[in-house]
Design a protein around this motif. Structure first.
Motif, mmCIF file in Angstrom:
data_model
loop_
_atom_site.group_PDB
_atom_site.id
_atom_site.type_symbol
_atom_site.label_atom_id
_atom_site.label_comp_id
_atom_site.label_asym_id
_atom_site.label_seq_id
_atom_site.Cartn_x
_atom_site.Cartn_y
_atom_site.Cartn_z
ATOM 1 N N ARG A 54 0.843 -1.201 0.000
ATOM 2 C CA ARG A 54 0.000 0.000 0.000
ATOM 3 C C ARG A 54 0.880 1.253 0.000
ATOM 4 N N GLY A 55 0.487 2.218 -0.816
ATOM 5 C CA GLY A 55 1.246 3.463 -0.928
ATOM 6 C C GLY A 55 2.431 3.393 -1.856
ATOM 7 N N ALA A 60 -2.662 2.206 -4.327
ATOM 8 C CA ALA A 60 -3.007 3.438 -3.614
ATOM 9 C C ALA A 60 -2.884 3.236 -2.108
ATOM 10 N N GLY A 61 -2.656 4.338 -1.414
ATOM 11 C CA GLY A 61 -2.586 4.291 0.038
ATOM 12 C C GLY A 61 -3.154 5.555 0.652
ATOM 13 N N ALA A 67 -1.169 3.647 8.629
ATOM 14 C CA ALA A 67 -1.371 2.604 7.622
ATOM 15 C C ALA A 67 -0.059 2.015 7.129
ATOM 16 N N TYR A 68 1.075 2.636 7.504
ATOM 17 C CA TYR A 68 2.358 2.238 6.929
ATOM 18 C C TYR A 68 3.344 1.691 7.960
ATOM 19 N N ARG A 185 6.723 7.450 6.613
ATOM 20 C CA ARG A 185 6.465 6.559 7.743
ATOM 21 C C ARG A 185 7.238 5.260 7.616
ATOM 22 N N MET A 186 7.330 4.716 6.400
ATOM 23 C CA MET A 186 8.079 3.479 6.210
ATOM 24 C C MET A 186 9.567 3.690 6.455
#
Length: 268
Positions: A54-55, A60-61, A67-68, A185-186
């Protein structure tokens, strides 16, 4: 969950005879990082699926940083593995940051994995030159954005390395398709990940640690030590660096097929 962009390869017959495999890319990567090995892996009798998390690129994210996290992305891996494997066993491969994500799915025990491969990944937060690059990216993203990063650093690096023009164009397209929230975030996650080897050793799944002899991510000696701690098989790919599936696809595919076949023989 939403939809996930994926590349799928099947045996020429179209009929898989062995258990499927799910391949998860690294932080700035995508499903295309596995293109060079997909068909070879499929010819061993398997459905092989590589995804964008995702992202990433064509998946899409949301703008929600939560979420990450590795845990959230690992939950996605669980769900996708159960769909692809139809509830049965499935081989799992995580490359680089994808290794930190996929181990969440292995540790939580919700999915039956036939085997687990950590490819160019490590036991905890990344170190060395890629750690420094991650910290630079975190400082640049909020201030100057992707455009400046691309033109000032990433594009010149690719050109100086002799990357072909069409690949440079793809790398630019992929970078700008990523969620900035997700990338930030990742990157935080890969720079702060805890060591979870002890938890992994409690999971009974055949495990392989595979990396290039010149890996500039987690140092080779650190990955070798991780393999020892996990009681895992260890394969060093000659001539490869941080992306064995790109840099030495035949050697990498052969190692995965041998490992997968042996894991299936033990489990049957």
């Amino acid at each position: 969950m939403g939809a996930f962009a994926a590349l799928e390869a099947l045996p020429v017959s179209g009929v898989p005879e062995r258990w499927p495999a799910l391949l998860v890319p690294g932080l700035t990567g995508s499903k295309e990082d596995f293109i060079a090995v997909l068909q070879t892996l499929a010819q061993s009798g398997r459905q092989v699926v590589a995804i964008d998390m995702r992202g990433q690129f064509e998946t899409a994210g949301p703008d929600d940083p939560a979420a990450y996290t590795c845990a959230a992305l690992g939950n996605d891996v669980d769900v996708l593995a159960q769909v692809i494997g139809k509830g049965g066993p499935i081989h799992l491969v995580g490359h680089s940051f994808g290794g930190l994500v996929t181990r969440e799915a292995v540790i939580d025990g919700r999915t039956r994995f036939a085997s687990y491969t950590l490819m160019s990944s490590g036991p905890a937060a990344i170190v060395g030159p890629r750690e420094r690059a991650g910290r630079v990216m975190m400082s640049e993203l909020p201030e100057v954005g992707l455009e400046h990063m691309w033109h000032s650093r990433l594009e010149p690096e690719a050109l100086s390395a002799g990357v072909a023009d069409e690949i440079v164009a793809f790398l630019r397209k992929r970078l700008f398709a990523n969620s900035i929230t997700g990338m930030y975030r990742m990157t935080e996650e890969v720079l702060s990940a805890p060591d979870r080897c002890d938890e992994l050793t409690e999971v009974e799944v055949p495990t392989l640690v595979l990396y290039g002899e010149h890996d500039d991510g987690w140092p080779p000696h650190l990955q070798s030590e991780m393999a020892r701690r996990l009681g895992a098989e260890c394969v060093v790919v000659p001539g490869a660096a941080h992306s064995p599936a790109v840099e030495a696809p035949e050697t990498t595919a052969a190692a995965l097929i041998r490992f997968w076949n042996a894991a299936e023989a033990r489990l049957h």
